[in-house]
Design a protein around this motif. Structure first.
Motif, PDB file in Angstrom:
ATOM      1  N   ASP A 173       0.866  -1.179   0.000  1.00 40.47           N
ATOM      2  CA  ASP A 173       0.000   0.000   0.000  1.00 40.47           C
ATOM      3  C   ASP A 173       0.907   1.234   0.000  1.00 40.47           C
ATOM      4  O   ASP A 173       1.166   1.840   1.040  1.00 40.47           O
ATOM      5  N   PRO A 174       1.418   1.630  -1.159  1.00 39.64           N
ATOM      6  CA  PRO A 174       2.488   2.634  -1.196  1.00 39.64           C
ATOM      7  C   PRO A 174       2.035   4.086  -1.076  1.00 39.64           C
ATOM      8  O   PRO A 174       0.956   4.463  -1.527  1.00 39.64           O
ATOM      9  N   PHE A 175       2.896   4.877  -0.437  1.00 38.46           N
ATOM     10  CA  PHE A 175       2.763   6.339  -0.468  1.00 38.46           C
ATOM     11  C   PHE A 175       4.159   6.930  -0.614  1.00 38.46           C
ATOM     12  O   PHE A 175       5.170   6.286  -0.302  1.00 38.46           O
ATOM     13  N   LEU A 176       4.217   8.166  -1.111  1.00 40.12           N
ATOM     14  CA  LEU A 176       5.479   8.832  -1.426  1.00 40.12           C
ATOM     15  C   LEU A 176       5.655  10.060  -0.546  1.00 40.12           C
ATOM     16  O   LEU A 176       4.716  10.833  -0.345  1.00 40.12           O
ATOM     17  N   GLU A 177       6.852  10.236  -0.012  1.00 41.44           N
ATOM     18  CA  GLU A 177       7.207  11.432   0.750  1.00 41.44           C
ATOM     19  C   GLU A 177       8.345  12.160   0.048  1.00 41.44           C
ATOM     20  O   GLU A 177       9.290  11.530  -0.440  1.00 41.44           O
ATOM     21  N   ILE A 178       8.244  13.506   0.000  1.00 41.24           N
ATOM     22  CA  ILE A 178       9.280  14.326  -0.619  1.00 41.24           C
ATOM     23  C   ILE A 178       9.853  15.250   0.452  1.00 41.24           C
ATOM     24  O   ILE A 178       9.117  15.972   1.124  1.00 41.24           O
ATOM     25  N   PHE A 179      11.175  15.210   0.608  1.00 43.32           N
ATOM     26  CA  PHE A 179      11.866  16.036   1.595  1.00 43.32           C
ATOM     27  C   PHE A 179      12.811  16.998   0.878  1.00 43.32           C
ATOM     28  O   PHE A 179      13.437  16.649  -0.118  1.00 43.32           O
ATOM     29  N   ARG A 180      12.909  18.192   1.407  1.00 40.81           N
ATOM     30  CA  ARG A 180      13.906  19.166   0.961  1.00 40.81           C
ATOM     31  C   ARG A 180      15.114  19.061   1.881  1.00 40.81           C
ATOM     32  O   ARG A 180      14.978  19.068   3.109  1.00 40.81           O
ATOM     33  N   VAL A 181      16.301  18.938   1.297  1.00 42.31           N
ATOM     34  CA  VAL A 181      17.526  18.870   2.094  1.00 42.31           C
ATOM     35  C   VAL A 181      18.031  20.294   2.308  1.00 42.31           C
ATOM     36  O   VAL A 181      18.350  21.009   1.358  1.00 42.31           O
ATOM     37  N   ASN A 182      18.104  20.716   3.576  1.00 40.35           N
ATOM     38  CA  ASN A 182      18.487  22.080   3.911  1.00 40.35           C
ATOM     39  C   ASN A 182      19.995  22.273   3.914  1.00 40.35           C
ATOM     40  O   ASN A 182      20.769  21.302   3.829  1.00 40.35           O
ATOM     41  N   ASP A 183      20.437  23.519   4.025  1.00 41.55           N
ATOM     42  CA  ASP A 183      21.873  23.831   3.983  1.00 41.55           C
ATOM     43  C   ASP A 183      22.638  23.165   5.116  1.00 41.55           C
ATOM     44  O   ASP A 183      23.826  22.834   4.953  1.00 41.55           O
ATOM     45  N   ASP A 184      21.974  22.956   6.258  1.00 44.43           N
ATOM     46  CA  ASP A 184      22.659  22.340   7.405  1.00 44.43           C
ATOM     47  C   ASP A 184      22.555  20.818   7.394  1.00 44.43           C
ATOM     48  O   ASP A 184      22.946  20.162   8.367  1.00 44.43           O
ATOM     49  N   THR A 186      19.818  19.032   7.458  1.00 43.43           N
ATOM     50  CA  THR A 186      18.538  18.535   7.953  1.00 43.43           C
ATOM     51  C   THR A 186      17.546  18.415   6.795  1.00 43.43           C
ATOM     52  O   THR A 186      17.768  18.966   5.711  1.00 43.43           O
ATOM     53  N   GLU A 187      16.459  17.702   7.043  1.00 41.81           N
ATOM     54  CA  GLU A 187      15.463  17.486   6.003  1.00 41.81           C
ATOM     55  C   GLU A 187      14.115  18.045   6.444  1.00 41.81           C
ATOM     56  O   GLU A 187      13.714  17.880   7.598  1.00 41.81           O
ATOM     57  N   SER A 188      13.424  18.694   5.526  1.00 45.70           N
ATOM     58  CA  SER A 188      12.090  19.243   5.798  1.00 45.70           C
ATOM     59  C   SER A 188      11.088  18.548   4.895  1.00 45.70           C
ATOM     60  O   SER A 188      11.270  18.514   3.669  1.00 45.70           O
ATOM     61  N   LEU A 189      10.034  17.996   5.520  1.00 45.47           N
ATOM     62  CA  LEU A 189       9.003  17.315   4.739  1.00 45.47           C
ATOM     63  C   LEU A 189       8.235  18.345   3.908  1.00 45.47           C
ATOM     64  O   LEU A 189       7.688  19.307   4.445  1.00 45.47           O
ATOM     65  N   VAL A 190       8.184  18.123   2.624  1.00 47.89           N
ATOM     66  CA  VAL A 190       7.510  19.027   1.696  1.00 47.89           C
ATOM     67  C   VAL A 190       6.105  18.543   1.379  1.00 47.89           C
ATOM     68  O   VAL A 190       5.147  19.302   1.373  1.00 47.89           O
ATOM     69  N   HIS A 191       5.978  17.236   1.119  1.00 45.03           N
ATOM     70  CA  HIS A 191       4.669  16.697   0.751  1.00 45.03           C
ATOM     71  C   HIS A 191       4.637  15.196   1.022  1.00 45.03           C
ATOM     72  O   HIS A 191       5.638  14.497   0.868  1.00 45.03           O
ATOM     73  N   ARG A 192       3.461  14.748   1.447  1.00 46.81           N
ATOM     74  CA  ARG A 192       3.200  13.315   1.602  1.00 46.81           C
ATOM     75  C   ARG A 192       1.960  12.988   0.780  1.00 46.81           C
ATOM     76  O   ARG A 192       0.899  13.585   0.980  1.00 46.81           O
ATOM     77  N   ARG A 221      18.848  22.609  -5.338  1.00 48.56           N
ATOM     78  CA  ARG A 221      18.811  22.015  -3.998  1.00 48.56           C
ATOM     79  C   ARG A 221      18.363  20.564  -4.081  1.00 48.56           C
ATOM     80  O   ARG A 221      17.458  20.205  -4.838  1.00 48.56           O
ATOM     81  N   GLU A 222      19.010  19.710  -3.275  1.00 53.61           N
ATOM     82  CA  GLU A 222      18.705  18.275  -3.322  1.00 53.61           C
ATOM     83  C   GLU A 222      17.319  17.995  -2.725  1.00 53.61           C
ATOM     84  O   GLU A 222      16.943  18.552  -1.698  1.00 53.61           O
ATOM     85  N   LEU A 223      16.579  17.133  -3.392  1.00 52.02           N
ATOM     86  CA  LEU A 223      15.293  16.640  -2.916  1.00 52.02           C
ATOM     87  C   LEU A 223      15.412  15.143  -2.694  1.00 52.02           C
ATOM     88  O   LEU A 223      15.892  14.406  -3.566  1.00 52.02           O
ATOM     89  N   LYS A 224      14.976  14.695  -1.533  1.00 55.53           N
ATOM     90  CA  LYS A 224      15.015  13.267  -1.203  1.00 55.53           C
ATOM     91  C   LYS A 224      13.595  12.724  -1.221  1.00 55.53           C
ATOM     92  O   LYS A 224      12.717  13.244  -0.538  1.00 55.53           O
ATOM     93  N   CYS A 225      13.377  11.691  -2.011  1.00 52.29           N
ATOM     94  CA  CYS A 225      12.043  11.115  -2.162  1.00 52.29           C
ATOM     95  C   CYS A 225      12.052   9.685  -1.655  1.00 52.29           C
ATOM     96  O   CYS A 225      12.926   8.883  -2.040  1.00 52.29           O
ATOM     97  N   THR A 226      11.093   9.355  -0.800  1.00 47.65           N
ATOM     98  CA  THR A 226      11.040   8.051  -0.145  1.00 47.65           C
ATOM     99  C   THR A 226       9.686   7.405  -0.371  1.00 47.65           C
ATOM    100  O   THR A 226       8.649   8.068  -0.246  1.00 47.65           O
ATOM    101  N   VAL A 227       9.693   6.112  -0.698  1.00 50.26           N
ATOM    102  CA  VAL A 227       8.466   5.359  -0.906  1.00 50.26           C
ATOM    103  C   VAL A 227       8.303   4.358   0.233  1.00 50.26           C
ATOM    104  O   VAL A 227       9.247   3.638   0.586  1.00 50.26           O
ATOM    105  N   TRP A 228       7.091   4.325   0.814  1.00 48.50           N
ATOM    106  CA  TRP A 228       6.791   3.452   1.949  1.00 48.50           C
ATOM    107  C   TRP A 228       5.579   2.575   1.646  1.00 48.50           C
ATOM    108  O   TRP A 228       4.714   2.940   0.854  1.00 48.50           O
TER     109      TRP A 228
END
Length: 559
Positions: A173-184, A186-192, A221-228
């Motif tokens: 039952d998949p869903f996708l999360e997109i994170f923005r990788v910050n300058d320091d 850390t990662e900020s969740l952009v959308h689920r 800027r790097e975007l990290k995308c994760t599938v769960w």
């Protein structure tokens, strides 16, 4: 050169305003315990802001099922004023399964602070206080980020193919999360995204996100995308991840299909013949230019009280018997020779602001809830000047005089039905909608004693009106209990029709006059009209309607 700029300001009608900054607030909680020891809570955070000693809901997060440490994807957007103390309250609720409303929810705790505290620390973590202000083990973290630069949005749509199956008796039952990788780092969740049940090749719904939120305006800027793989117990199974940038994503606009291998690093190390855990495909990428309120106003959009240019701001006066005999000094309609009543104070405060956006200063004024001559039958949308063919009054003073002349000729009656007035404005706004141009935006000002008897019809009318270029402003006059008026905000923060249909957008602003009885007219007008610019922009941007001439183009023409 300064004189040239001053001349440009005068020509374009620039108005100086207090220093305003838009701030994004992200919320996460830890250590939440459910009242039911056999299950995890379904948390939701409600943001409230204090105004005149009362808490008003601003927005709320999504509900995350079965989670004791939720990271919410919903981002709160608030206006930050350095010169003001802005008190915030974050309430955590456990939402009943199958119901997103607060009526049956369990209160799990709250945290109060000022926006200044969050902004100064950038990340504020405090304990959630339960009833009686007792601290438990749960905490809330609020992170602030200033919005700056590009206000444009991007619309994205993703799908996947041949994802790993993580379930024994069914498919993932998949869903996708997109994170923005910050300058320091850390990662900020952009959308689920939503969860697509029992599907290894899901197609997720398209969504919109601002470029500021997505990449802070930095396309590299790097975007990290994760599938769960979603699990009902909250322990979601990791399927895979990939990295990208918006610079790469936007190439889809050139007709190039983009896809990424979804990689599980552990499998990559352990499995010899491992290739990937599926593919994620970008189906759609569209950059949406966001225009400002001034872009639309200076592009010729009329936001006014008048009929002259085809847009309306109706001024309904409520002549119900509950207001009392207007000849009696205790009546809300009493005409004092030197002191305006509350109806007139509210009308003048709002009208003096709106008339600046009017081309001919002619205002139609309507009333309802009275017995009207000559046959003295009850009416719910009569012209205050008794000229049904031409209900316009010359200026705000003309509306005042028509109201004062009307009172001795009618009999106060009832009930307080406002749906017909809303429908009247909606009918005119509907005609404007079909032009597909940003030329006329309709505002309905309602002055009421608070006893609305047609609430079901009113909700139905407002839901319909939310699809149209119009807003509804309601000022509660007198000392009545306006608690029932809160139903216009809906049980779950969204106004719904009796059939359950939600409003397309928030178009209602309610303000009780008694909260401003001892304040300046400017304070009332500011509170009443605060949401109008955003409502105008939200409507036209959502419809993809551009201003006929933008602010930048006006400056270019001036030069």
């Amino acid at each position: 050169m300064s004189n040239i700029y001053e001349s440009a300001e005068a020509t374009l009608g620039f108005i100086s305003s207090p220093c305003l900054t838009k701030v994004e607030l992200r919320v996460a909680c830890r250590g939440i315990s459910d009242r039911d020891a056999l299950s995890k809570p379904d948390p939701c955070v409600v943001l409230k802001m204090q105004s005149h000693g009362q808490w008003f809901e601003v927005d709320r997060t999504e509900v995350i099922r079965s989670s004791s440490g939720p990271i919410f994807s919903k981002i709160f957007l608030v206006d930050y004023y350095f010169e003001e103390v802005q008190r915030l309250r974050f309430e955590l609720h456990d939402i009943s399964s199958g119901n997103n409303g607060l009526r049956d929810a369990d209160f799990l705790g709250a945290m109060e602070c000022t926006l200044g505290q969050i902004v100064s620390q950038r990340k504020l973590t405090k304990a959630l206080l339960k009833q009686g202000n007792t601290a438990g083990k749960s905490s809330i973290t609020v992170t602030a980020e200033e919005l700056s630069g590009n206000d444009d949005y991007v619309e994205l749509s993703f799908s996947a193919r041949k994802l790993d199956d993580k379930d024994f008796f069914s498919k993932s039952d998949p869903f996708l999360e997109i994170f923005r990788v910050n300058d320091d780092g850390t990662e900020s969740l952009v959308h689920r995204t939503e969860t697509v049940m029992n599907n290894l090749s899901p197609v997720w719904k398209s969504f919109k996100v601002s470029l500021n939120t997505l990449c802070s305006g930095n396309h590299d800027r790097e975007l990290k995308c994760t599938v769960w793989d979603w699990d009902s117990n909250g322990k979601h199974d990791f399927i895979g991840e990939f990295q990208t940038t918006f610079k790469e994503v936007r190439t889809e606009q050139d007709g190039k299909q983009i896809q990424w291998e979804c990689i599980n690093p552990k499998y990559q190390i352990k499995k010899k013949n491992y290739r990937n855990s599926g593919m994620v495909i970008l189906n759609h990428c569209k950059i949406i230019k966001m225009y400002s309120f001034l872009d639309y106003i200076m592009g010729g959009c009329q936001i006014q009280f008048t009929v002259g240019s085809g847009s309306y701001l109706f001024n309904p006066f409520y002549f119900t018997a509950s207001n009392g005999d207007p000849r009696n000094s205790c009546s809300l309609h009493y005409i004092h020779p030197y002191q305006p009543n509350e109806y007139l104070k509210a009308l003048v405060a709002v009208g003096e602001i709106c008339q600046d956006y009017d081309s001919d200063k002619m205002f139609p004024a309507f009333g309802f809830g009275a017995l009207i001559p000559p046959d003295f039958k009850v009416s719910h949308d009569f012209a205050v000047n008794f000229d049904e063919d031409n209900p316009e009054c010359a200026g705000i003073q003309g509306v005042v005089e028509a109201y004062q002349n009307c009172l001795p000729k009618i009999q106060l009656y009832g009930p307080t039905n406002i749906a017909p007035i809303i429908q009247k404005v909606a009918s005119s706004a509907s005609e404007e909608m079909h032009t597909k141009e940003a030329m006329e935006y309709f505002i309905l000002l309602i002055l009421t004693d608070g006893v609305i008897t047609d609430m079901a019809d009113t909700r139905e009318a407002i839901v319909h009106a939310s699809h149209l270029p119009m807003s509804v402003i309601i000022v509660g006059v007198g000392n009545a209990d306006f608690t029932d008026m809160q139903i216009l905000d809906g049980d779950d923060g969204i106004l719904r029709s009796p059939k359950g249909e939600p409003v397309l957008r928030d178009i209602v602003q309610f303000v009780p006059f008694k909260d401003f009885k001892h304040a300046s007219p400017a304070a009332l007008a500011k509170s009443v009209l605060a949401e109008v610019p955003n409502q105008v922009v939200d409507y036209y941007n959502a419809k993809g309607i551009k201003p006929k001439c933008t602010l930048a183009q006006r400056i270019s023409l001036f030069w």
